[in-house]
Design a protein around this motif. Structure first.
Motif, PDB file in Angstrom:
ATOM      1  N   VAL A 323      34.711  24.408 -16.289  1.00  0.00           N
ATOM      2  CA  VAL A 323      33.953  25.405 -15.569  1.00  0.00           C
ATOM      3  C   VAL A 323      32.834  24.521 -14.681  1.00  0.00           C
ATOM      4  O   VAL A 323      32.842  24.619 -13.535  1.00  0.00           O
ATOM      5  N   VAL A 324      32.298  23.526 -15.576  1.00  0.00           N
ATOM      6  CA  VAL A 324      31.304  22.679 -14.852  1.00  0.00           C
ATOM      7  C   VAL A 324      32.086  21.779 -13.784  1.00  0.00           C
ATOM      8  O   VAL A 324      31.568  21.861 -12.596  1.00  0.00           O
ATOM      9  N   ILE A 325      33.510  21.269 -13.934  1.00  0.00           N
ATOM     10  CA  ILE A 325      33.961  20.431 -13.085  1.00  0.00           C
ATOM     11  C   ILE A 325      34.154  21.299 -11.524  1.00  0.00           C
ATOM     12  O   ILE A 325      33.918  20.640 -10.647  1.00  0.00           O
ATOM     13  N   CYS A 326      34.703  22.688 -11.914  1.00  0.00           N
ATOM     14  CA  CYS A 326      34.945  23.489 -10.813  1.00  0.00           C
ATOM     15  C   CYS A 326      33.512  23.595  -9.974  1.00  0.00           C
ATOM     16  O   CYS A 326      33.811  23.797  -8.632  1.00  0.00           O
ATOM     17  N   LEU A 327      32.542  23.929 -10.753  1.00  0.00           N
ATOM     18  CA  LEU A 327      31.072  24.086 -10.100  1.00  0.00           C
ATOM     19  C   LEU A 327      30.489  22.841  -9.303  1.00  0.00           C
ATOM     20  O   LEU A 327      30.194  22.786  -7.884  1.00  0.00           O
ATOM     21  N   ILE A 328      31.152  21.902  -9.709  1.00  0.00           N
ATOM     22  CA  ILE A 328      30.582  20.383  -9.096  1.00  0.00           C
ATOM     23  C   ILE A 328      31.578  20.129  -7.931  1.00  0.00           C
ATOM     24  O   ILE A 328      31.114  19.995  -6.868  1.00  0.00           O
ATOM     25  N   ARG A 329      32.966  20.545  -8.112  1.00  0.00           N
ATOM     26  CA  ARG A 329      33.836  20.365  -6.973  1.00  0.00           C
ATOM     27  C   ARG A 329      33.776  21.559  -5.801  1.00  0.00           C
ATOM     28  O   ARG A 329      33.650  21.122  -4.636  1.00  0.00           O
ATOM     29  N   ASP A 330      33.777  22.604  -6.486  1.00  0.00           N
ATOM     30  CA  ASP A 330      33.623  23.812  -5.361  1.00  0.00           C
ATOM     31  C   ASP A 330      32.414  24.549  -5.011  1.00  0.00           C
ATOM     32  O   ASP A 330      32.397  25.403  -4.589  1.00  0.00           O
ATOM     33  N   GLY A 331      31.552  23.912  -5.725  1.00  0.00           N
ATOM     34  CA  GLY A 331      30.035  24.728  -5.808  1.00  0.00           C
ATOM     35  C   GLY A 331      29.418  24.907  -4.418  1.00  0.00           C
ATOM     36  O   GLY A 331      29.199  25.866  -3.812  1.00  0.00           O
ATOM     37  N   PRO A 332      29.423  23.877  -3.711  1.00  0.00           N
ATOM     38  CA  PRO A 332      28.719  23.761  -2.014  1.00  0.00           C
ATOM     39  C   PRO A 332      29.365  24.850  -1.328  1.00  0.00           C
ATOM     40  O   PRO A 332      28.753  25.632  -0.632  1.00  0.00           O
ATOM     41  N   GLU A 333      30.872  24.716  -1.480  1.00  0.00           N
ATOM     42  CA  GLU A 333      31.470  25.799  -0.552  1.00  0.00           C
ATOM     43  C   GLU A 333      31.413  26.967  -0.994  1.00  0.00           C
ATOM     44  O   GLU A 333      31.158  28.131  -0.212  1.00  0.00           O
ATOM     45  N   TRP A 335      28.690  28.208  -2.574  1.00  0.00           N
ATOM     46  CA  TRP A 335      27.533  28.556  -2.068  1.00  0.00           C
ATOM     47  C   TRP A 335      27.185  29.075  -0.709  1.00  0.00           C
ATOM     48  O   TRP A 335      26.594  29.883  -0.306  1.00  0.00           O
ATOM     49  N   GLU A 336      27.867  28.355   0.026  1.00  0.00           N
ATOM     50  CA  GLU A 336      27.827  28.541   1.575  1.00  0.00           C
ATOM     51  C   GLU A 336      28.622  29.805   2.014  1.00  0.00           C
ATOM     52  O   GLU A 336      28.034  30.730   2.669  1.00  0.00           O
ATOM     53  N   MET A 337      29.692  30.305   1.272  1.00  0.00           N
ATOM     54  CA  MET A 337      30.493  31.628   1.509  1.00  0.00           C
ATOM     55  C   MET A 337      29.437  32.559   0.916  1.00  0.00           C
ATOM     56  O   MET A 337      29.120  33.572   1.681  1.00  0.00           O
ATOM     57  N   VAL A 338      28.773  32.415  -0.159  1.00  0.00           N
ATOM     58  CA  VAL A 338      27.805  33.508  -0.695  1.00  0.00           C
ATOM     59  C   VAL A 338      26.725  33.532   0.215  1.00  0.00           C
ATOM     60  O   VAL A 338      26.184  34.669   0.402  1.00  0.00           O
ATOM     61  N   SER A 339      25.851  32.231   0.806  1.00  0.00           N
ATOM     62  CA  SER A 339      24.779  32.224   1.639  1.00  0.00           C
ATOM     63  C   SER A 339      25.182  33.047   3.077  1.00  0.00           C
ATOM     64  O   SER A 339      24.494  33.827   3.412  1.00  0.00           O
TER      65      SER A 339
END
Length: 352
Positions: A323-333, A335-339
């Motif tokens: 889960v942590v790896i997924c958040l690090i890898r795909d987190g910005p994207e 976040w951009e989608m949610v924002s």
């Protein structure tokens, strides 16, 4: 000439009784013979049983035994062996259960027989660290019936054997009467079983002592106190005890097939087996093994539960890492989608 009782008692080796056996508790039954010598009765002589290994490879004994030794049913029989130091003559029966029985020879002579004959024979399988012994006494008297009386064997008259094939015609000359050779064989087999059983009893006591701290460790720490590999090794040792007790060719519970057709010899064998409480002791050893196996089973289940719990924690940790790896890898994207969605939602009323 027959010597007096006091002199006989002085010369005879002092027994080392096993007080737990009915044989020793019934020793008083032999006092009438011990205290009343007669002209036809021999001096009291020793019988000494000596166990040096868990098993003997009987085929390897052939070349190591003295000249004149013959195979006698389940044993090798040495009709005459002379001790190199004392000059005493005696006979020896060797059995596959790792023990031999000396008639007319004491402990010192038995030790020298083991050193001179068995030590370099290559027949000893799993030699013992410390030899196990059992001793008894006997007299010969042609006017008496062959029997066990108390803790004394009387060799004399006996019923004729059922089969003529039981006694080979070409038996060599022995230091003791030929007529009672198979009575001596039957008594020897019972004695050898008792001594071999004592080996198992001693080994099992050591084993139980080694695992005795485990229940206390479990009580205090909540942990088995043994690793999986050590526990499996202990279990293997326990299974080896049970195999040696019940599954060998000659176990401790059954009467040998040889005696089925010879009731007189079976009576001699059973009389000494019962006096030495072999069946009772066998049941006792089996009960101890059962208890130890139950304890091993509990410890094994605890180890299994501990391993399962550990695996669950590892799986949870792996999921968390993923889960942590997924958040690090795909987190910005993400976040951009949610924002982006939030901005669109906030702008849509103004547009309307």
């Amino acid at each position: 000439m027959t010597r007096g009782f006091a002199e006989v008692k002085q010369d005879a080796p002092k027994p080392k009784p096993k007080a737990s056996t009915a044989l020793r508790r019934a020793a008083s039954a032999s006092l009438p013979i011990r205290s009343n010598p007669n002209p036809t009765r021999s001096d009291i002589q020793p019988i000494f049983t000596y166990a040096t290994a868990e098993r003997y490879l009987m085929q390897n004994l052939r070349g190591a035994l003295p000249k004149g030794a013959v195979s006698l049913h389940d044993a090798w029989w040495v009709p005459k062996w002379t001790d190199s130091q004392t000059g005493k003559d005696g006979e020896v029966f060797l059995f596959a259960n790792g023990s031999f029985v000396c008639w007319g020879l004491g402990e010192d002579e038995a030790q020298r027989f083991a050193q001179e004959v068995l030590a370099n024979s290559g027949a000893e399988l799993a030699p013992l660290k410390e030899a196990e012994t059992e001793d008894l006494e006997f007299v010969t008297d042609p006017e008496e019936n062959t029997r066990l009386q108390g803790d004394l064997i009387v060799l004399g008259r006996q019923p004729p054997l059922s089969s003529e094939d039981t006694i080979p015609m070409d038996l060599p000359q022995s230091v003791l009467p030929r007529e009672t050779v198979f009575a001596r064989y039957a008594f020897s087999q019972a004695l050898s079983r008792s001594t071999a059983l004592s080996v198992l009893e001693s080994s099992l006591e050591e084993y139980l002592t080694s695992v005795a701290p485990l229940p206390r460790a479990l009580q205090k720490t909540g942990k088995p106190g043994l690793g999986r590999r050590a526990l499996v090794m202990k279990l293997g040792e326990l299974l080896r005890f049970r195999q040696g007790l019940n599954l060998n060719r000659e176990n401790f519970s059954d009467t040998p097939d040889f005696y089925w057709s010879e009731p007189a010899l079976e009576a001699y064998f059973n009389s000494l087996s019962n006096a030495l409480e072999i069946r009772t002791r066998t049941r006792s050893v089996n009960d101890k093994i059962t208890y130890a196996a139950e304890m091993q089973s509990v410890l094994r289940e605890l180890l299994t539960e501990t391993s399962a719990h550990r695996m669950e924690l590892i799986i949870i940790a792996l999921i968390a890492v993923e889960v942590v790896i997924c958040l690090i890898r795909d987190g910005p994207e993400l976040w951009e989608m949610v924002s982006g969605k939030k901005e669109e939602e906030s702008q849509s009323p103004e547009t309307q």
